[in-house]
Write an enzyme that holds these catalytic residues in place. Structure first.
Site, PDB file in Angstrom:
ATOM      1  N   ARG A 120     -17.942 -29.944   7.737  1.00  0.00           N
ATOM      2  CA  ARG A 120     -16.268 -30.135   8.729  1.00  0.00           C
ATOM      3  C   ARG A 120     -15.209 -29.883   8.360  1.00  0.00           C
ATOM      4  NH1 ARG A 120     -20.977 -33.985  10.809  1.00  0.00           N
ATOM      5  NH2 ARG A 120     -21.433 -33.244  12.828  1.00  0.00           N
ATOM      6  N   LYS A 142      -4.536 -19.082   7.977  1.00  0.00           N
ATOM      7  CA  LYS A 142      -5.487 -17.657   8.343  1.00  0.00           C
ATOM      8  C   LYS A 142      -7.131 -17.817   8.166  1.00  0.00           C
ATOM      9  CE  LYS A 142      -2.612 -15.340  11.936  1.00  0.00           C
ATOM     10  NZ  LYS A 142      -2.453 -13.990  12.215  1.00  0.00           N
ATOM     11  N   GLU A 184       2.102  -4.355   3.643  1.00  0.00           N
ATOM     12  CA  GLU A 184       2.190  -6.006   4.609  1.00  0.00           C
ATOM     13  C   GLU A 184       3.939  -6.146   3.333  1.00  0.00           C
ATOM     14  OE1 GLU A 184       0.821  -7.381   6.674  1.00  0.00           O
ATOM     15  OE2 GLU A 184      -1.671  -6.903   6.204  1.00  0.00           O
ATOM     16  N   LYS A 226       6.840 -15.465   4.706  1.00  0.00           N
ATOM     17  CA  LYS A 226       5.596 -15.833   5.573  1.00  0.00           C
ATOM     18  C   LYS A 226       5.921 -17.491   5.908  1.00  0.00           C
ATOM     19  CE  LYS A 226       1.177 -15.183   6.569  1.00  0.00           C
ATOM     20  NZ  LYS A 226      -0.524 -14.557   6.435  1.00  0.00           N
ATOM     21  N   GLU A 236      -0.154 -19.668  16.231  1.00  0.00           N
ATOM     22  CA  GLU A 236       0.442 -18.619  16.840  1.00  0.00           C
ATOM     23  C   GLU A 236       0.452 -18.714  18.058  1.00  0.00           C
ATOM     24  OE1 GLU A 236      -0.902 -14.502  14.839  1.00  0.00           O
ATOM     25  OE2 GLU A 236      -1.325 -14.175  17.039  1.00  0.00           O
ATOM     26  N   ARG A 240       4.826 -16.367  14.869  1.00  0.00           N
ATOM     27  CA  ARG A 240       4.060 -15.994  14.507  1.00  0.00           C
ATOM     28  C   ARG A 240       3.041 -14.766  14.456  1.00  0.00           C
ATOM     29  NH1 ARG A 240      -0.457 -19.440  10.749  1.00  0.00           N
ATOM     30  NH2 ARG A 240      -1.166 -17.758   8.788  1.00  0.00           N
ATOM     31  N   ASN A 244       1.853  -9.570  12.923  1.00  0.00           N
ATOM     32  CA  ASN A 244       1.255  -8.763  13.080  1.00  0.00           C
ATOM     33  C   ASN A 244       1.813  -7.248  13.669  1.00  0.00           C
ATOM     34  OD1 ASN A 244      -0.873  -9.543  12.411  1.00  0.00           O
ATOM     35  ND2 ASN A 244      -1.303 -11.149  14.501  1.00  0.00           N
ATOM     36  N   HIS A 247      -0.674  -4.321  13.471  1.00  0.00           N
ATOM     37  CA  HIS A 247      -1.952  -4.762  12.470  1.00  0.00           C
ATOM     38  C   HIS A 247      -3.105  -4.293  14.599  1.00  0.00           C
ATOM     39  CE1 HIS A 247      -0.511  -6.500   9.873  1.00  0.00           C
ATOM     40  NE2 HIS A 247      -1.124  -6.933   9.351  1.00  0.00           N
ATOM     41  N   HIS A 251      -5.959  -2.701  13.725  1.00  0.00           N
ATOM     42  CA  HIS A 251      -7.420  -2.809  13.572  1.00  0.00           C
ATOM     43  C   HIS A 251      -8.073  -2.259  14.360  1.00  0.00           C
ATOM     44  CE1 HIS A 251      -6.140  -7.252  13.213  1.00  0.00           C
ATOM     45  NE2 HIS A 251      -6.240  -6.927  12.509  1.00  0.00           N
ATOM     46  N   HIS A 264      -7.478  -2.215   4.519  1.00  0.00           N
ATOM     47  CA  HIS A 264      -6.337  -2.984   6.306  1.00  0.00           C
ATOM     48  C   HIS A 264      -5.202  -2.608   6.233  1.00  0.00           C
ATOM     49  CE1 HIS A 264      -5.187  -6.637   8.392  1.00  0.00           C
ATOM     50  NE2 HIS A 264      -4.381  -6.824   7.553  1.00  0.00           N
TER      51      HIS A 264
HETATM   52  P1  NAD Z   1      -9.864  -6.819  -0.614  1.00  0.00           P
HETATM   53  O1  NAD Z   1      -9.793  -8.244  -0.658  1.00  0.00           O
HETATM   54  O2  NAD Z   1     -10.851  -6.295  -0.321  1.00  0.00           O
HETATM   55  O3  NAD Z   1      -9.630  -6.968  -1.924  1.00  0.00           O
HETATM   56  C1  NAD Z   1      -9.709  -4.838  -2.216  1.00  0.00           C
HETATM   57  C2  NAD Z   1     -10.678  -4.794  -3.666  1.00  0.00           C
HETATM   58  O4  NAD Z   1      -9.495  -5.144  -4.610  1.00  0.00           O
HETATM   59  C3  NAD Z   1     -11.553  -4.863  -3.522  1.00  0.00           C
HETATM   60  O5  NAD Z   1     -12.976  -4.166  -4.102  1.00  0.00           O
HETATM   61  C4  NAD Z   1     -11.221  -6.267  -4.522  1.00  0.00           C
HETATM   62  O6  NAD Z   1     -12.965  -6.384  -4.853  1.00  0.00           O
HETATM   63  C5  NAD Z   1     -10.815  -5.483  -5.889  1.00  0.00           C
HETATM   64  N1  NAD Z   1      -9.818  -6.714  -6.528  1.00  0.00           N
HETATM   65  C6  NAD Z   1      -9.278  -7.503  -6.168  1.00  0.00           C
HETATM   66  N2  NAD Z   1      -8.723  -7.999  -7.216  1.00  0.00           N
HETATM   67  C7  NAD Z   1      -8.709  -7.185  -7.985  1.00  0.00           C
HETATM   68  C8  NAD Z   1      -8.121  -7.046  -9.122  1.00  0.00           C
HETATM   69  N3  NAD Z   1      -6.963  -7.661 -10.343  1.00  0.00           N
HETATM   70  N4  NAD Z   1      -8.292  -6.321 -10.460  1.00  0.00           N
HETATM   71  C9  NAD Z   1      -9.339  -5.060  -9.678  1.00  0.00           C
HETATM   72  N5  NAD Z   1      -9.169  -5.183  -7.991  1.00  0.00           N
HETATM   73  C10 NAD Z   1      -9.485  -6.102  -7.450  1.00  0.00           C
HETATM   74  O7  NAD Z   1      -8.774  -6.292   0.231  1.00  0.00           O
HETATM   75  P2  NAD Z   1      -7.580  -7.192   0.627  1.00  0.00           P
HETATM   76  O8  NAD Z   1      -6.601  -5.732   0.867  1.00  0.00           O
HETATM   77  O9  NAD Z   1      -7.176  -7.747  -0.787  1.00  0.00           O
HETATM   78  O10 NAD Z   1      -7.489  -7.897   1.746  1.00  0.00           O
HETATM   79  C11 NAD Z   1      -7.572  -7.879   3.400  1.00  0.00           C
HETATM   80  C12 NAD Z   1      -8.729  -8.752   3.637  1.00  0.00           C
HETATM   81  O11 NAD Z   1      -7.847  -9.579   4.127  1.00  0.00           O
HETATM   82  C13 NAD Z   1      -8.491  -8.196   4.876  1.00  0.00           C
HETATM   83  O12 NAD Z   1     -10.044  -8.820   5.748  1.00  0.00           O
HETATM   84  C14 NAD Z   1      -7.565  -8.408   6.253  1.00  0.00           C
HETATM   85  O13 NAD Z   1      -7.943  -8.597   7.371  1.00  0.00           O
HETATM   86  C15 NAD Z   1      -7.046 -10.136   4.835  1.00  0.00           C
HETATM   87  N6  NAD Z   1      -6.079 -10.342   6.255  1.00  0.00           N
HETATM   88  C16 NAD Z   1      -6.073 -11.520   5.939  1.00  0.00           C
HETATM   89  C17 NAD Z   1      -4.637 -12.102   6.963  1.00  0.00           C
HETATM   90  C18 NAD Z   1      -4.197 -13.732   6.887  1.00  0.00           C
HETATM   91  O14 NAD Z   1      -3.084 -14.494   6.888  1.00  0.00           O
HETATM   92  N7  NAD Z   1      -5.613 -14.137   6.400  1.00  0.00           N
HETATM   93  C19 NAD Z   1      -3.653 -11.215   6.245  1.00  0.00           C
HETATM   94  C20 NAD Z   1      -3.413  -9.766   5.998  1.00  0.00           C
HETATM   95  C21 NAD Z   1      -4.945  -9.671   6.247  1.00  0.00           C
HETATM   96  N1  GLY Z   2      -1.195 -11.948   8.603  1.00  0.00           N
HETATM   97  C1  GLY Z   2      -0.688 -12.650  10.051  1.00  0.00           C
HETATM   98  C2  GLY Z   2      -0.780 -13.873   9.894  1.00  0.00           C
HETATM   99  O1  GLY Z   2      -0.725 -14.498   9.052  1.00  0.00           O
HETATM  100  O2  GLY Z   2       0.293 -14.561  10.914  1.00  0.00           O
END
Ligand code: NAD
Ligand code: GLY
Length: 361
Positions: A120, A142, A184, A226, A236, A240, A244, A247, A251, A264
């Protein structure tokens, strides 16, 4: 080291940004509940940084459980989430165990959701290792996994206790991932920070060359934007959603092609251009504004045409968007470069025309 704060009353937390921070475990100690932590990473980041990071924590007298997940967006799912729970339970982690996400946005989003739900709720810390996760996903709470019908559809708002962004680990990031992160960064300029957009336009070469000072400043200015938005609208209800931009279209690309086909950030880039095109159709942006938005994405090496899914498939995928309210699609559009709004004004015909104009044939 640069430090910002996400101001959320009793759940406020700092974002530390700087080179070499994964070798500074003393920054983490004040945020732990007990001396037990679980560091969760993946099989790409793990071989690069897990032992070094975990050894630093152990040298501070901490007990470290190591959990390594399969890499990739395609694994941001229930079976992989369950692997975290299996490992935590097998290691008898209790409510005092702090989960530490060491990786990009995929690891961060999944670990955050695991932390929100394990027994929890247990504390968690973000140690983002991609540009995208340092400028966006690690901040704001998020957390989610994907569903075959939609991105990030299962999740929770759950804030970390600390974000530690080590800009030096970006040295090992593949080029394509660096560019995806820039999408981003550009987004903040487009939605609310015109001076930052101008700064980015003038420094894209330095950012692409991984100039440490330029990257650190990009991370700081992105996180400041942010943090301000999250502090004003954590869950949101309004502003907020402007984070997006691009997005809803993006998406649709990610879900429509299967997770992991487009990155992404790439999907967000193409989506931002679709949002700009639609804003022009509504009379809010000029042709020159749209050309400027295309240009900055081209300079960042990002795709500017969406995937060829067809109008009907885009509209079907977009109808699952979390911003749909009372069956009506709401999109983040631009009233001007540097000023985003959430709008239901675009008609299906206008959206269809944008998809036709802005996607690969
Ligand atoms: P990811 O986590 O898949 O990382 C990209 C690639 O780089 C992966 O293969 C990873 O293993 C590799 N990697 C990571 N760090 C590294 C490093 N220092 N050196 C070498 N390789 C490395 O992708 P991302 O772009 O970081 O994140 C995308 C995700 O984030 C999506 O799922 C998206 O929906 C999510 N997201 C969430 C929010 C939020 O507010 N929570 C906002 C934007 C995106
Ligand atoms: N990446 C969108 C948010 O955090 O709201």
């Amino acid at each position: 080291m640069r430090t910002l704060n996400v101001e959320l009353a009793e759940r406020s937390y700092p974002i530390h940004i700087g080179a070499g921070l994964i070798d500074a475990p003393e920054l983490i100690l004040p945020y732990l509940k007990t001396r037990r932590v679980a560091v969760i990473t993946n099989d790409v980041v793990g071989p690069l940084y897990l032992e070094r990071f975990a050894a630093g924590l152990e040298a501070q007298g901490l007990q470290v459980v190591r959990i390594v997940l399969p890499d990739g967006e395609a694994h941001k799912d229930w079976p992989t989430l369950n692997r975290i729970f299996d490992a935590l339970l097998a290691a008898r982690c209790d409510r005092g165990t702090t989960l530490i996400a060491l990786g990009g946005g995929v690891v961060g989003d999944m670990v955050g959701f695991a932390a929100a739900t394990y027994q929890r709720g247990v504390p968690f810390i973000q140690v983002p290792t991609t540009l995208l996760s340092q400028v966006d996903s690690s901040v704001g709470g998020k957390t989610a996994i994907n569903h075959p019908l939609g991105k990030n559809m299962i999740g929770a708002f759950y804030q970390p206790r600390l974000v530690l962004a080590d800009t030096q680990v970006l040295d090992t990031l593949p080029e394509r991932e660096l560019k995806a992160g820039l999408a981003e960064v550009i987004k903040y300029g487009l939605i609310r920070d015109l001076p930052f957009l101008e700064w980015i336009e003038a420094r894209l070469d330095r950012l692409l060359a991984r100039d440490p000072d330029a990257l650190a400043e990009a991370v700081e200015r992105s996180c400041r934007n942010k943090a301000e938005v999250v502090a004003a609208d954590e869950t949101e209800q309004g502003e907020r959603a402007t984070l997006n931009l691009g997005h809803t279209f993006g998406h649709a690309i990610e879900t429509g092609l299967g997770y992991g086909e487009w990155l992404h950030g790439e999907a967000v880039a193409a989506g931002a251009i679709m949002a700009a095109d639609l804003s022009r159709r509504l009379g809010w942006l000029s042709d020159a504004d749209v050309a400027r938005i295309v240009r900055v994405h081209v300079q960042a090496g990002l795709p500017v045409l969406g995937a060829p899914l067809g109008v009907a498939r885009y509209l079907e995928l977009m109808s699952h968007d979390k911003k749909v309210a009372d069956g009506q699609l709401r999109l983040v559009l631009l009233k001007a470069v540097g000023r985003a709004v959430i709008s239901a004004e675009a008609t299906a015909e206008q959206i269809g025309a944008t998809i036709e104009a802005c996607c690969q044939a």
